[in-house]
Design an enzyme around this catalytic site. Structure first.
Site, PDB file in Angstrom:
ATOM      1  N   ASP A 123      -1.541   1.850  -4.092  1.00  0.00           N
ATOM      2  CA  ASP A 123      -2.409   0.744  -4.521  1.00  0.00           C
ATOM      3  C   ASP A 123      -3.866   1.178  -4.636  1.00  0.00           C
ATOM      4  OD1 ASP A 123      -2.841   0.891  -1.732  1.00  0.00           O
ATOM      5  OD2 ASP A 123      -3.374  -1.222  -1.617  1.00  0.00           O
ATOM      6  N   ASP A 181      -6.234   2.177  -2.735  1.00  0.00           N
ATOM      7  CA  ASP A 181      -7.348   1.848  -1.838  1.00  0.00           C
ATOM      8  C   ASP A 181      -7.659   3.009  -0.899  1.00  0.00           C
ATOM      9  OD1 ASP A 181      -5.140   1.591  -0.161  1.00  0.00           O
ATOM     10  OD2 ASP A 181      -5.752  -0.336   0.677  1.00  0.00           O
ATOM     11  N   SER A 192       0.821  -1.205   0.000  1.00  0.00           N
ATOM     12  CA  SER A 192       0.000   0.000   0.000  1.00  0.00           C
ATOM     13  C   SER A 192       0.859   1.260   0.000  1.00  0.00           C
ATOM     14  CB  SER A 192      -0.960  -0.034   1.193  1.00  0.00           C
ATOM     15  OG  SER A 192      -1.937   0.975   1.095  1.00  0.00           O
ATOM     16  N   ASP A 224      -3.356   6.639  -2.939  1.00  0.00           N
ATOM     17  CA  ASP A 224      -2.068   6.091  -2.530  1.00  0.00           C
ATOM     18  C   ASP A 224      -1.646   5.060  -3.583  1.00  0.00           C
ATOM     19  OD1 ASP A 224      -3.877   4.081  -1.884  1.00  0.00           O
ATOM     20  OD2 ASP A 224      -2.871   3.520  -0.035  1.00  0.00           O
TER      21      ASP A 224
END
Length: 539
Positions: A295, A297, A147, A293
């Site tokens: 990734d 999410d 992440s 961000d």
């Protein structure tokens, strides 16, 4: 160096399937300090699955750890089935160092065990993996990502068949299965699975567009950054499918880059991370600025207030989206966590809607109430929003950004901004001001020491008001909650990074409609509360 430490390192080296990791570890055999750290224990499932630095040894992310984790997972899945189970394992990955290799290794372990493996077609946002688990009726899903962590990290998130992240007792069961794997050389490996086509991306985009009202205005200028991650193409496709103009994109951060060269930390919450985005928004005359961000999410939002750009806190975006859905007549449970603002609970009480409050992490939020059966919205202050649980049972920075666009465009058509809507909420419920004291450490023992300090000598008052409640969540969770009137402090170690976090909230009534005065008083109170909390932690 103890004989047991060297013996453990040599045994690991002999079983490591990756020649590069073998060479790395072999070069450290005489470095007791480094070996002790790498063999302090295995990575364990935390708030967001396995997560750690890319390095050889059991206390890092590497091919050996991934092979063991995948083998334990597929064996645990087989043990849960009452009979033959032909459901696949769906595997996604981001653009970090090692992500694709770890995804392929997971697929080979799955097929070697006789289970179909479906590999996402390319590096894609985490929400698409969560979406694909239910779309393909999978037994489970794996997302290889760290992440918003620093570039030297990677991670391994597991989703169950319901499309939600792993929770107890499944996590403990999988960890036991991992420990029982035995020599990695004995783990059978098959083909690298089936690569899904782009159809899965189109299906997600089509479903995401259904989150918003087709009749609302679409006149909105958006500045956007994927922060060197994998969100741009999906966000642009979703925005276009919804009928919005194409966003202006931060050129320096537009393409995936696992080194995240323009930011100290690839987290929109971190100071300076959004500087390029806000500069672009100002140059282009954008109405709002949005950051995902790496990734995708999470979703950060900023808006133009006069000549100044202001980035909203996660709690502010969280209540704005909740209020927007409530105004649209979306009925059901609205949920957040014990560290988020208490404003959502007041909004639900005011409208007679069910409210849920959980431990931190979306694995808990999406299960609020009766396993999330009536959940329509959930958020956490760390820029995570689940605006359509029927689509993605996790935080989703793409659909959240789309809903922000709907809200901002509607307000723009009325010559108003996100700030005006926040003022409306403040007039009705008071100013709920939140802040965070975040302490990044090199040695995790420092976090243990700080938690012990505030537990042994908690403050007797906060902002000159006696502390009326001290709630220690041990052993369920390493969380301490202090309350004094409407002031609250929640202290906990981060579940994803080497940080201690203290979440601060003050509530200031709005007297005589003076919102600016109430915000000034709340801001001053937060400064004082921050100082008081730091002292209580021994800083």
């Amino acid at each position: 160096m103890t004989a047991s430490l060297r013996s453990a390192a040599e045994a690991w080296l002999a079983d490591d399937p990756d020649p590069a990791s073998q060479d790395e570890l072999r070069a450290l055999l005489d470095d007791e300090t480094e070996l002790a750290d790498r063999f302090a224990g295995p990575l364990r499932f935390g708030t967001a699955g396995l997560r750690g630095p890319l390095r050889a040894g059991p206390n890092g992310m590497n091919l050996a750890v991934v092979r063991g984790a995948a083998a334990g997972l597929v064996r645990w899945l087989a043990a849960q089935a009452a009979g033959p189970d032909d459901r696949p394992l769906v595997i996604g990955y981001d653009a970090r160092h090692g992500s694709h290799a770890f995804a392929v290794e997971t697929a080979r372990v799955a097929t070697g065990a006789g289970r179909r493996a479906l590999l996402m077609p390319r590096p894609l946002p985490t929400p698409l993996l969560a979406f694909a688990v239910r779309r393909h009726g999978a037994a489970a899903g794996v997302m290889v990502t760290a992440s918003h962590n620093p570039p030297q990290d990677n991670g391994y998130k597991v989703y169950l068949h319901d499309g939600a992240q792993l929770v107890p007792p499944a996590d403990a069961g999988i960890e036991r299965a991992i420990r029982e794997v035995g020599p990695l050389a004995d783990v059978p490996l098959g083909l690298p699975g089936e690569v899904l086509g782009e159809q899965i991306v189109r299906e997600y985009v089509d479903a995401a567009v259904g989150v918003i009202d087709p009749e609302v205005p679409r006149d909105l200028a958006v500045a956007y950054t994927p922060m060197h991650g994998v969100g741009r193409e999906v966000f642009e496709a979703t925005l276009a499918a919804a009928g919005y103009p194409a966003p202006s994109v931060v050129a320096e951060q537009a393409e995936p880059d696992p080194d995240f060269p323009t930011v100290a930390f690839p987290n929109p919450e971190e100071p300076g991370a959004s500087d390029l985005l806000l500069a672009l928004a100002a140059r282009e005359g954008a109405d709002i600025a949005i950051a995902n961000d790496p990734d995708a999410d999470r979703c950060a939002v900023a808006f133009r207030s006069g000549e100044v750009w202001r980035q909203l806190r996660g709690d502010e975006v969280g209540v704005l989206l909740a209020d927007h859905l409530m105004r649209r007549g979306v009925h059901g449970r609205y949920a957040t966590t014990i560290v988020s603002s208490s404003l959502l609970s007041r909004m639900c009480a005011d409208r007679g809607l069910p409210y849920g409050e959980t431990l931190t992490g979306f694995k808990w939020i999406v299960r609020a109430g009766d396993d999330g059966a009536d959940l329509v919205y959930g958020y956490e202050e760390a820029l995570g929003y689940c605006v359509a649980p029927g689509l993605v049972r996790d935080k989703d920075g793409i659909t959240a950004a789309l809903l922000v666009c709907e809200l901002a465009a509607g307000l723009k058509a009325e010559l108003r901004t996100l700030g005006d809507r926040l003022d409306e909420l403040a007039l009705r419920h008071g100013v709920h001001a939140t802040d965070q004291l975040s302490v990044r450490v090199e040695d995790l023992a420092e976090i243990t020491e700080m938690m012990a300090t505030i537990r042994s000598r908690p403050p007797v008052e906060l902002l000159d008001v006696p502390v009326t409640s001290i709630e220690d969540r041990l052993p369920e969770s390493d969380v301490l909650i202090l309350r004094a009137g409407t002031t609250r402090v929640v202290v906990r170690p981060s579940g994803t990074e080497p940080k201690l976090k203290a979440y601060l909230e003050v509530v200031e009534p709005v007297a005589g409609g003076d919102i600016a005065g109430a915000r000034e008083r709340a801001a001053a109170s937060l400064v004082a509360l921050r100082t008081q909390t730091a002292e209580a932690l021994g800083l």
